[in-house]
Design a protein around this motif. Sequence first.
Motif, PDB file in Angstrom:
ATOM      1  N   ASP A  64       0.827  -1.196   0.000  1.00 24.81           N
ATOM      2  CA  ASP A  64       0.000   0.000   0.000  1.00 24.81           C
ATOM      3  C   ASP A  64       0.867   1.254   0.000  1.00 24.81           C
ATOM      4  O   ASP A  64       1.895   1.328   0.675  1.00 24.81           O
ATOM      5  N   THR A  65       0.425   2.237  -0.747  1.00 29.74           N
ATOM      6  CA  THR A  65       1.135   3.505  -0.847  1.00 29.74           C
ATOM      7  C   THR A  65       0.888   4.330   0.408  1.00 29.74           C
ATOM      8  O   THR A  65      -0.230   4.397   0.904  1.00 29.74           O
ATOM      9  N   SER A  66       1.938   4.951   0.910  1.00 29.04           N
ATOM     10  CA  SER A  66       1.802   5.844   2.066  1.00 29.04           C
ATOM     11  C   SER A  66       1.176   7.153   1.615  1.00 29.04           C
ATOM     12  O   SER A  66       1.511   7.682   0.561  1.00 29.04           O
ATOM     13  N   ASP A  67       0.277   7.684   2.444  1.00 30.09           N
ATOM     14  CA  ASP A  67      -0.310   8.989   2.172  1.00 30.09           C
ATOM     15  C   ASP A  67       0.681  10.102   2.507  1.00 30.09           C
ATOM     16  O   ASP A  67       0.698  11.139   1.855  1.00 30.09           O
ATOM     17  N   LEU A  68       1.486   9.876   3.540  1.00 33.56           N
ATOM     18  CA  LEU A  68       2.504  10.841   3.970  1.00 33.56           C
ATOM     19  C   LEU A  68       3.758  10.095   4.364  1.00 33.56           C
ATOM     20  O   LEU A  68       3.692   8.970   4.863  1.00 33.56           O
ATOM     21  N   ILE A  69       4.891  10.753   4.172  1.00 31.89           N
ATOM     22  CA  ILE A  69       6.176  10.183   4.582  1.00 31.89           C
ATOM     23  C   ILE A  69       6.853  11.179   5.503  1.00 31.89           C
ATOM     24  O   ILE A  69       7.031  12.351   5.148  1.00 31.89           O
ATOM     25  N   LEU A  70       7.195  10.709   6.705  1.00 32.64           N
ATOM     26  CA  LEU A  70       7.886  11.537   7.683  1.00 32.64           C
ATOM     27  C   LEU A  70       9.345  11.111   7.781  1.00 32.64           C
ATOM     28  O   LEU A  70       9.674   9.947   7.559  1.00 32.64           O
ATOM     29  N   PRO A  71      10.214  12.037   8.141  1.00 29.57           N
ATOM     30  CA  PRO A  71      11.640  11.707   8.248  1.00 29.57           C
ATOM     31  C   PRO A  71      11.905  10.759   9.413  1.00 29.57           C
ATOM     32  O   PRO A  71      11.085  10.618  10.329  1.00 29.57           O
ATOM     33  N   HIS A  72      13.054  10.134   9.372  1.00 28.17           N
ATOM     34  CA  HIS A  72      13.469   9.237  10.452  1.00 28.17           C
ATOM     35  C   HIS A  72      13.824  10.055  11.694  1.00 28.17           C
ATOM     36  O   HIS A  72      14.034  11.271  11.623  1.00 28.17           O
ATOM     37  N   ALA A  73      13.877   9.388  12.821  1.00 26.10           N
ATOM     38  CA  ALA A  73      14.094  10.060  14.102  1.00 26.10           C
ATOM     39  C   ALA A  73      15.416  10.822  14.160  1.00 26.10           C
ATOM     40  O   ALA A  73      15.507  11.844  14.832  1.00 26.10           O
ATOM     41  N   GLY A  74      16.412  10.393  13.444  1.00 27.30           N
ATOM     42  CA  GLY A  74      17.710  11.062  13.475  1.00 27.30           C
ATOM     43  C   GLY A  74      17.909  12.099  12.380  1.00 27.30           C
ATOM     44  O   GLY A  74      19.024  12.564  12.156  1.00 27.30           O
ATOM     45  N   ALA A  75      16.837  12.475  11.702  1.00 31.74           N
ATOM     46  CA  ALA A  75      16.949  13.447  10.608  1.00 31.74           C
ATOM     47  C   ALA A  75      17.463  14.784  11.128  1.00 31.74           C
ATOM     48  O   ALA A  75      17.163  15.189  12.249  1.00 31.74           O
ATOM     49  N   THR A  76      18.242  15.446  10.296  1.00 36.27           N
ATOM     50  CA  THR A  76      18.764  16.758  10.673  1.00 36.27           C
ATOM     51  C   THR A  76      17.778  17.847  10.282  1.00 36.27           C
ATOM     52  O   THR A  76      16.872  17.639   9.460  1.00 36.27           O
ATOM     53  N   LEU A  77      17.969  19.005  10.859  1.00 37.74           N
ATOM     54  CA  LEU A  77      17.137  20.159  10.535  1.00 37.74           C
ATOM     55  C   LEU A  77      17.199  20.438   9.039  1.00 37.74           C
ATOM     56  O   LEU A  77      16.172  20.709   8.407  1.00 37.74           O
ATOM     57  N   GLU A  78      18.367  20.370   8.460  1.00 32.68           N
ATOM     58  CA  GLU A  78      18.511  20.638   7.018  1.00 32.68           C
ATOM     59  C   GLU A  78      17.783  19.603   6.169  1.00 32.68           C
ATOM     60  O   GLU A  78      17.163  19.948   5.155  1.00 32.68           O
ATOM     61  N   GLU A  79      17.836  18.330   6.568  1.00 32.64           N
ATOM     62  CA  GLU A  79      17.118  17.295   5.823  1.00 32.64           C
ATOM     63  C   GLU A  79      15.611  17.558   5.849  1.00 32.64           C
ATOM     64  O   GLU A  79      14.932  17.429   4.827  1.00 32.64           O
ATOM     65  N   VAL A  80      15.113  17.949   7.002  1.00 32.06           N
ATOM     66  CA  VAL A  80      13.678  18.205   7.128  1.00 32.06           C
ATOM     67  C   VAL A  80      13.300  19.480   6.396  1.00 32.06           C
ATOM     68  O   VAL A  80      12.243  19.550   5.771  1.00 32.06           O
ATOM     69  N   ARG A  81      14.158  20.473   6.429  1.00 32.73           N
ATOM     70  CA  ARG A  81      13.889  21.715   5.679  1.00 32.73           C
ATOM     71  C   ARG A  81      13.650  21.388   4.200  1.00 32.73           C
ATOM     72  O   ARG A  81      12.774  21.958   3.561  1.00 32.73           O
ATOM     73  N   LEU A  83      12.376  18.705   3.020  1.00 35.70           N
ATOM     74  CA  LEU A  83      11.126  17.964   2.862  1.00 35.70           C
ATOM     75  C   LEU A  83       9.885  18.821   3.029  1.00 35.70           C
ATOM     76  O   LEU A  83       8.806  18.458   2.557  1.00 35.70           O
ATOM     77  N   LEU A  84      10.025  19.936   3.728  1.00 38.60           N
ATOM     78  CA  LEU A  84       8.857  20.749   4.052  1.00 38.60           C
ATOM     79  C   LEU A  84       8.244  21.398   2.820  1.00 38.60           C
ATOM     80  O   LEU A  84       8.936  21.928   1.968  1.00 38.60           O
ATOM     81  N   SER A  85       6.922  21.348   2.798  1.00 32.32           N
ATOM     82  CA  SER A  85       6.187  22.121   1.801  1.00 32.32           C
ATOM     83  C   SER A  85       5.600  23.314   2.544  1.00 32.32           C
ATOM     84  O   SER A  85       5.829  23.480   3.725  1.00 32.32           O
ATOM     85  N   GLY A  86       4.830  24.113   1.908  1.00 28.49           N
ATOM     86  CA  GLY A  86       4.200  25.235   2.571  1.00 28.49           C
ATOM     87  C   GLY A  86       3.229  24.818   3.654  1.00 28.49           C
ATOM     88  O   GLY A  86       2.847  25.608   4.502  1.00 28.49           O
ATOM     89  N   ASP A  87       2.830  23.536   3.666  1.00 27.36           N
ATOM     90  CA  ASP A  87       1.872  23.020   4.637  1.00 27.36           C
ATOM     91  C   ASP A  87       2.529  22.200   5.722  1.00 27.36           C
ATOM     92  O   ASP A  87       1.854  21.511   6.471  1.00 27.36           O
TER      93      ASP A  87
END
Length: 92
Positions: A64-81, A83-87
Amino acid sequence: MIIRILGEGQFDVPDDALDRLNGLDDAVESSVDAGDEGAFAGALAALLDGVRDSAVPHEPGTLDTSDLILPHAGATLEEVRDLLSGDGLIPG
């Protein structure tokens, strides 16, 4: 809704948990916008814990396809930046 946490797997999240998760997501987004590493680490941990606490693991072995994908627990601020959309990570 199926949410994948990278490196952990998929979780079935009930619709009634989404408002709470959006609030946790807002904290992640705010900390990323501010470049606050300390706040970011706590906010990301709270968001991932919120998913784990409100959901049940999705059936292993399904395709099954994921509706949303979240970063792993050790993700850095830059990695998450990146991934972020306006929402945020969780739209809504």
